[in-house]
Design a protein around this motif. Structure first.
Motif, PDB file in Angstrom:
ATOM      1  N   VAL A  80       0.852  -1.262  -0.063  1.00  0.00           N
ATOM      2  CA  VAL A  80      -0.095  -0.199  -0.123  1.00  0.00           C
ATOM      3  C   VAL A  80       0.959   1.387  -0.028  1.00  0.00           C
ATOM      4  CG1 VAL A  80      -1.810   1.271   1.330  1.00  0.00           C
ATOM      5  CG2 VAL A  80      -1.920  -1.068   1.162  1.00  0.00           C
ATOM      6  N   GLU A  81       1.836   1.319   0.765  1.00  0.00           N
ATOM      7  CA  GLU A  81       2.875   2.438   0.976  1.00  0.00           C
ATOM      8  C   GLU A  81       3.413   2.577  -0.371  1.00  0.00           C
ATOM      9  OE1 GLU A  81       5.337   2.611   4.208  1.00  0.00           O
ATOM     10  OE2 GLU A  81       4.029   1.481   5.532  1.00  0.00           O
ATOM     11  N   TYR A  82       3.955   1.747  -1.037  1.00  0.00           N
ATOM     12  CA  TYR A  82       4.714   1.752  -2.255  1.00  0.00           C
ATOM     13  C   TYR A  82       3.461   1.752  -3.540  1.00  0.00           C
ATOM     14  CZ  TYR A  82       9.049   2.584  -0.411  1.00  0.00           C
ATOM     15  OH  TYR A  82      10.384   3.134   0.060  1.00  0.00           O
ATOM     16  N   SER A  83       2.637   2.479  -3.551  1.00  0.00           N
ATOM     17  CA  SER A  83       1.854   2.423  -4.827  1.00  0.00           C
ATOM     18  C   SER A  83       1.824   3.780  -5.559  1.00  0.00           C
ATOM     19  CB  SER A  83       0.253   2.140  -4.162  1.00  0.00           C
ATOM     20  OG  SER A  83       0.049   3.160  -3.064  1.00  0.00           O
ATOM     21  N   LEU A  84       2.545   4.605  -5.213  1.00  0.00           N
ATOM     22  CA  LEU A  84       2.772   5.927  -6.029  1.00  0.00           C
ATOM     23  C   LEU A  84       2.947   5.493  -7.504  1.00  0.00           C
ATOM     24  CD1 LEU A  84       4.502   8.486  -3.964  1.00  0.00           C
ATOM     25  CD2 LEU A  84       1.910   8.318  -4.545  1.00  0.00           C
ATOM     26  N   TYR A  85       3.436   4.195  -7.840  1.00  0.00           N
ATOM     27  CA  TYR A  85       3.666   3.976  -9.277  1.00  0.00           C
ATOM     28  C   TYR A  85       2.145   4.323 -10.033  1.00  0.00           C
ATOM     29  CZ  TYR A  85       1.437  -0.696  -8.863  1.00  0.00           C
ATOM     30  OH  TYR A  85       0.478  -1.535  -8.544  1.00  0.00           O
ATOM     31  N   THR A  86       0.989   3.880  -9.462  1.00  0.00           N
ATOM     32  CA  THR A  86      -0.333   3.963  -9.865  1.00  0.00           C
ATOM     33  C   THR A  86      -0.537   5.259 -10.382  1.00  0.00           C
ATOM     34  OG1 THR A  86      -1.458   4.202  -7.936  1.00  0.00           O
ATOM     35  CG2 THR A  86      -0.942   1.948  -8.793  1.00  0.00           C
ATOM     36  N   LYS A  87       0.062   6.477  -9.898  1.00  0.00           N
ATOM     37  CA  LYS A  87      -0.011   7.880  -9.866  1.00  0.00           C
ATOM     38  C   LYS A  87       0.879   8.537 -11.111  1.00  0.00           C
ATOM     39  CE  LYS A  87      -3.259   7.281  -7.135  1.00  0.00           C
ATOM     40  NZ  LYS A  87      -4.765   7.242  -7.466  1.00  0.00           N
ATOM     41  N   ILE A  88       1.843   7.516 -11.681  1.00  0.00           N
ATOM     42  CA  ILE A  88       2.708   8.222 -12.710  1.00  0.00           C
ATOM     43  C   ILE A  88       1.854   8.122 -14.018  1.00  0.00           C
ATOM     44  CG2 ILE A  88       4.930   7.651 -14.040  1.00  0.00           C
ATOM     45  CD1 ILE A  88       5.831   6.332 -11.426  1.00  0.00           C
ATOM     46  N   ASN A  89       2.159   9.121 -14.765  1.00  0.00           N
ATOM     47  CA  ASN A  89       1.795   9.552 -16.078  1.00  0.00           C
ATOM     48  C   ASN A  89       2.576   8.471 -17.088  1.00  0.00           C
ATOM     49  OD1 ASN A  89       1.010  10.164 -18.751  1.00  0.00           O
ATOM     50  ND2 ASN A  89       0.829  12.269 -18.300  1.00  0.00           N
ATOM     51  N   LYS A  90       2.293   7.265 -17.198  1.00  0.00           N
ATOM     52  CA  LYS A  90       3.321   6.327 -17.951  1.00  0.00           C
ATOM     53  C   LYS A  90       3.499   6.713 -19.420  1.00  0.00           C
ATOM     54  CE  LYS A  90       4.573   3.200 -15.027  1.00  0.00           C
ATOM     55  NZ  LYS A  90       3.762   1.640 -15.018  1.00  0.00           N
ATOM     56  N   PHE A 146       3.785  12.970 -12.616  1.00  0.00           N
ATOM     57  CA  PHE A 146       2.606  12.472 -12.011  1.00  0.00           C
ATOM     58  C   PHE A 146       1.155  12.992 -12.624  1.00  0.00           C
ATOM     59  CE2 PHE A 146       6.201  12.112  -8.861  1.00  0.00           C
ATOM     60  CZ  PHE A 146       6.249  11.021  -8.540  1.00  0.00           C
ATOM     61  N   THR A 147       0.288  12.572 -12.339  1.00  0.00           N
ATOM     62  CA  THR A 147      -0.891  12.818 -12.537  1.00  0.00           C
ATOM     63  C   THR A 147      -1.750  13.898 -11.796  1.00  0.00           C
ATOM     64  OG1 THR A 147      -2.052  10.995 -11.580  1.00  0.00           O
ATOM     65  CG2 THR A 147      -1.516  10.458 -13.701  1.00  0.00           C
ATOM     66  N   GLY A 148      -0.831  13.923 -10.577  1.00  0.00           N
ATOM     67  CA  GLY A 148      -1.309  15.172  -9.553  1.00  0.00           C
ATOM     68  C   GLY A 148      -0.242  15.480  -8.652  1.00  0.00           C
ATOM     69  N   ASN A 149      -0.478  15.822  -7.592  1.00  0.00           N
ATOM     70  CA  ASN A 149       0.801  16.275  -6.635  1.00  0.00           C
ATOM     71  C   ASN A 149       0.959  15.258  -5.495  1.00  0.00           C
ATOM     72  OD1 ASN A 149       0.908  19.107  -7.855  1.00  0.00           O
ATOM     73  ND2 ASN A 149      -1.130  19.493  -6.727  1.00  0.00           N
ATOM     74  N   GLU A 175       2.580  10.366  -0.328  1.00  0.00           N
ATOM     75  CA  GLU A 175       0.964  10.734  -0.351  1.00  0.00           C
ATOM     76  C   GLU A 175       0.711  11.377  -1.583  1.00  0.00           C
ATOM     77  OE1 GLU A 175       0.171  13.177   3.036  1.00  0.00           O
ATOM     78  OE2 GLU A 175       0.893  11.630   4.441  1.00  0.00           O
ATOM     79  N   TYR A 176      -0.491  11.035  -2.008  1.00  0.00           N
ATOM     80  CA  TYR A 176      -1.006  11.861  -3.561  1.00  0.00           C
ATOM     81  C   TYR A 176      -2.319  12.404  -3.200  1.00  0.00           C
ATOM     82  CZ  TYR A 176      -2.952  11.830  -8.235  1.00  0.00           C
ATOM     83  OH  TYR A 176      -3.335  12.108  -9.274  1.00  0.00           O
ATOM     84  N   SER A 177      -2.208  13.584  -4.120  1.00  0.00           N
ATOM     85  CA  SER A 177      -3.464  14.411  -4.038  1.00  0.00           C
ATOM     86  C   SER A 177      -3.810  14.831  -5.600  1.00  0.00           C
ATOM     87  CB  SER A 177      -3.321  15.653  -3.047  1.00  0.00           C
ATOM     88  OG  SER A 177      -2.259  16.436  -3.555  1.00  0.00           O
ATOM     89  N   GLU A 178      -4.971  14.908  -5.772  1.00  0.00           N
ATOM     90  CA  GLU A 178      -5.428  15.268  -6.991  1.00  0.00           C
ATOM     91  C   GLU A 178      -4.893  16.669  -7.583  1.00  0.00           C
ATOM     92  OE1 GLU A 178      -6.695  13.275  -9.418  1.00  0.00           O
ATOM     93  OE2 GLU A 178      -7.496  11.840  -8.263  1.00  0.00           O
ATOM     94  N   ALA A 179      -4.530  16.975  -8.557  1.00  0.00           N
ATOM     95  CA  ALA A 179      -4.258  18.418  -9.117  1.00  0.00           C
ATOM     96  C   ALA A 179      -5.597  19.191  -9.141  1.00  0.00           C
ATOM     97  CB  ALA A 179      -3.594  18.203 -10.242  1.00  0.00           C
TER      98      ALA A 179
END
Length: 206
Positions: free
Chosen positions: A22-32, A77-80, A170-174
């Motif tokens: 769960v902690e290392y899930s920022l890969y899902t927020k990358i604009n691949k 990233f797709t957000g911040n 941590e991720y937050s929407e732009a």
């Protein structure tokens, strides 16, 4: 050993907890689609090292440098993101990267740009299991929408090989604040218009 399974040792920590996936899930927020890796031997292979925690030890998928030992990742990233830690898995050999340099919010960097001072850098230890985490300066790496990772060297091999790069944070929407522009006729002619409301034109600008 701390209650959280961490053992502090200089600039890195030993980590092995059930929550790692769960902690290392920022890969899902990358604009691949826009992620790029410079000096990769196989085109597109750089994107493959950003994957689920459970797949970190899949050594069939990796990126290897081409002309020399350097690798440069431009990661949008797709957000911040508030970046808190990084894990790098390589081989138990000289191909493992020996340093990593981090740059915040500097899109489209090339090898010509890496002479600039990094926002943070680490001397890496050989890690082929993903047990070492490098803690970033949270104050510095707050509100990150683009991250550049520069691997300038390894432990002596002609090329560098990386199997996994994990990003914790941590991720937050732009937030895009739209501006509405309304255009009105100054002196509408009632005889020309059956419905004045249709003359009010709104344009939504993102």
């Amino acid at each position: 050993m701390s209650p959280h399974g961490r053992c502090c040792e200089g600039d890195h920590q030993h980590r092995d907890t059930p929550e790692m996936g769960v902690e290392y899930s920022l890969y899902t927020k990358i604009n691949k689609e826009n992620l790029e890796c410079l000096n990769e031997a196989v085109e597109g292979s750089g994107k493959t090292v950003f994957k689920p925690w459970e797949e970190r030890l899949n050594f069939e998928v990796f990126v290897e440098s081409d002309a020399d030992e350097e690798l440069l990742f431009n990661i949008p990233f797709t957000g911040n993101v508030k970046l808190k830690g990084i894990i790098v898995i390589g081989e138990d050999s000289d191909t493992h990267p020996s340093r990593i340099r981090l740059f915040k919010n500097r899109p489209s960097m090339t090898f010509d740009d890496v002479t600039a001072a990094a926002d943070q850098e680490f001397q890496l230890h050989v890690d082929n299991l993903g047990t070492l985490e490098y803690a970033t300066k949270i104050v510095t790496f707050n509100n990150v929408h683009h991250l550049t990772l520069h691997f300038p060297s390894n432990f002596g091999a002609e090329s560098t090989r990386i199997y996994y790069i994990g990003l914790r944070g941590e991720y937050s929407e732009a937030h895009h604040h739209g501006v509405t522009i309304c255009t009105y006729e100054a002196k509408p002619n009632i005889s020309d218009h059956k419905n004045l409301l249709k003359d009010n034109v709104s344009h939504q600008i993102q």
